[in-house]
Design a protein around this motif. Sequence first.
Motif, PDB file in Angstrom:
ATOM      1  N   ILE A 149       0.839  -1.202   0.000  1.00 35.55           N
ATOM      2  CA  ILE A 149       0.000   0.000   0.000  1.00 35.55           C
ATOM      3  C   ILE A 149       0.873   1.251   0.000  1.00 35.55           C
TER       4      ILE A 149
ATOM      5  N   VAL B 138       1.881   2.302  -3.508  1.00 33.41           N
ATOM      6  CA  VAL B 138       0.787   3.036  -4.172  1.00 33.41           C
ATOM      7  C   VAL B 138       0.671   4.439  -3.594  1.00 33.41           C
TER       8      VAL B 138
ATOM      9  N   GLU C   3       3.362   6.809  -4.904  1.00 34.36           N
ATOM     10  CA  GLU C   3       3.023   7.291  -6.245  1.00 34.36           C
ATOM     11  C   GLU C   3       1.919   8.342  -6.183  1.00 34.36           C
ATOM     12  N   TYR C   4       0.942   8.132  -5.327  1.00 33.72           N
ATOM     13  CA  TYR C   4      -0.203   9.040  -5.181  1.00 33.72           C
ATOM     14  C   TYR C   4       0.250  10.407  -4.655  1.00 33.72           C
TER      15      TYR C   4
ATOM     16  N   TRP D 148      -9.074   7.186   0.483  1.00 32.56           N
ATOM     17  CA  TRP D 148      -8.374   6.166   1.253  1.00 32.56           C
ATOM     18  C   TRP D 148      -9.210   5.724   2.455  1.00 32.56           C
TER      19      TRP D 148
END
Length: 800
Positions: free
Chosen positions: A102, A105, A108-109, A259
């Motif tokens: 997680i 990810v 990157e977010y 999220w």
Amino acid sequence: MLGNIVLTIGFLAGLFTFYMYYLTHKGYTNTLVKARIGYHVAATMTIIASLILVHAVLTHQYQYNYVFSYSGSGLSTGLLLSTFWGGQEGSFLLWTLFTAIIGIVLLEYTSKRGDLEPRVMMVFTLSLTFLLLLVNPLLKSPFNYLWMDPSFIDLKNINSQFLSLPFIKDFIFQDNAGGKSFVRMDSQLYAQLTAAGITVKQFIADGKGLNPLLQNFWMQIHPPILFVGFAMSAVPFAFANAALIKNDYRDWVKQALPWMLVGTMVLGLAIMLGGYWAYGILGWGGYWGWDPVENSSLIPWLVGVAAIHTLLIQKKTQSKGGAGRFAKTNIILAMLSYALVLYSTFLTRSGILGDSSVHSFTEPGMLVYLLLVIFMMTFLLMGLFGFIYRWKTLSGDEFETEESVLSRELALFTGAVAILASAIIILAGTSAPIFGHAVEIRFYDELTLPIAIIIGFLNGFSLLLKWKQNKGEELFKKLIKPFSISLVLTIAVIFFGKVYDVMLILLSFSALFALVVNFEIAYKIARKKVTSIGAYVAHIGIALFLLGVVATGGFSEKDSIDLEKGKTANIFGYDLTFEGYSKIPNTEKFEFNIKVEKGNSSSTIAPIMFVSSMNNSLMREPAIWNRLTKDFYVTPLSYENGETQTKSAGKKVTLKKGESIDYQGDNIVFESFDFPADAMSAMMGGGNFTIGANLIVKAYGGKSYKVEPKMKSVDGKREFVPVEVKDLDLVVEMTNLDASGTVNLILRSLSGDKQEIVAAPKEVLSIEASIKPFINLIWSGVILMVIGFIISAVKRTKET
């Protein structure tokens, strides 16, 4: 060795990454790239360690203590893979793995959103680093070797061809009482085996195997989803702390909301999958038992749901440059959701609930216990100190509002408060065993039912309100239609469903009101824009769930019956015929075939019973005839093969925690189990153990007696120790217990015969049959709720 090296590198990389992100936040140059490399190294090491454990499990590397303790050659590939998370060490590594993935990810977010990355990833990496510390070689690593911590291994697990080696006799110990032999596995034996050119993998023929309670399909699904939910709860926590670090409380809301939606959805799904597991496989007779371990996962989910609603208010009320309403509340809730996940971990992994929860983990050792406390307190105090430090600047325009009492903001906030109130109640009841007390099930039922009524009503009422201002006349007109439809449906429920309890009537009305309002709005919106109906679909799911609670909680029927083979017996209008039993191929399980008939419909169901070779306990699995409006639920109790035998005379009863029964004018209450500190690990590992059932016998005259019948397992042989209460002419004997928190007892008179010789009439299967009306409302409600969360998360992600 390789696995421990990889985990250690990952831990060091986590520390390096945390420091690099800290320097980046402070304005240092050339540290951001190093931080990203460091995080990818930490994540890669975690993934490699997980793959090493998977390989060790699949190839039966019994030299690892963890693999030997939880896996075995007789398991299917799916169940063998599930032993990855069958114990504490593996489940910690699974949590670490999902956190690492997680985080990739999340990196990157956040990298695409200004200066967000250093602040968010600094906090998130700290969480990953703590988890990597938990699975390091000195604490709960699944890669520690079997001989590092001396243990006794049953001779049946040893490869017999090596027992003739001359030095082996020095390591064999006899248990004369139980007639068993054990091999002491320690560093000395390892040295001798190595000198003889024998590996530990060759020396050990098979592992202990997986706990029989966990040997089913849902073991492969439920824990991974639960740990994804746990891992995702760290993300809103990181966003909230990032907002505190920058002292900017506007943008984090829309960034964190997707999220929070996904994490809450996953955690809620995992909780109800666990409920279905308990209902359909474990034979607990229901989907929820208010067990402290169940509750500990529910509490952070409730806080997450409350946070979603207050985050929506803040997002909606943000003015240009302003933070919006409830900025303080949202910071607290986002941090609390993860802090409560850590508290849940502490409760279930520290062994502190060993006496009050039958599926709590065993004590992990003092060092791990302290680290869990430090882990929990670090993140709790981090958020608390940051919140206090920013208190003055957090105020913003939070209370500069123009809306009236009749506003959607206030209604949503009231609903969030109600949800938080239920979380506080459950938290209090769940934490009670820490202080030496345990609450009864009715504590939760009586205190959460009124709150559920309020939540159901606000679920629908808030959607009829506009933001900021509402006119009473317009609101009244909006209310007439859904209120009238809900009232008519409630009356139908009362008359056709025979619901006469006032609180259940009110819950039915509030759920139906929410259902009608949300369905009407969702139908209108879906015709224009389907992607905007997520919240309404989720609310419909919750309304259906509440209706299912009314049906199953208030109107389930249950009774016991003996089925003689070949003869038809009737219970609850169902004709039951026991047709015999058969052994399930390649297992130690026996299925007992029962033909069930109702009107023109019929089905053959097969509940299962078997004595586990792992812990010599009688295991039961229910069978269910699923029908559209109800389930016919059968739990096997015992089987008599028709031979003349000695049986205990008296009255057979089954009690769950908090339940009571009257016998000879006395009231007998089952309070809890008495689990000694080492009983759970011995029970799971096939060792000797003693478990007691704490009962309170309230005599007619008002005097109370504490009695504790016990079950002992010594070298695979079970013995039941009855208790005599001479003042009441009473004998209480425990005959079985199971993981649902249920105990089977025999009550008899002390002056009567203790046993009687009886001839069982042919083959007799004793079962407990129950009717679960409209149980499908529970499962369909959960499915719709998950779908609604997914739709909302997709929408909110696009907005960011």
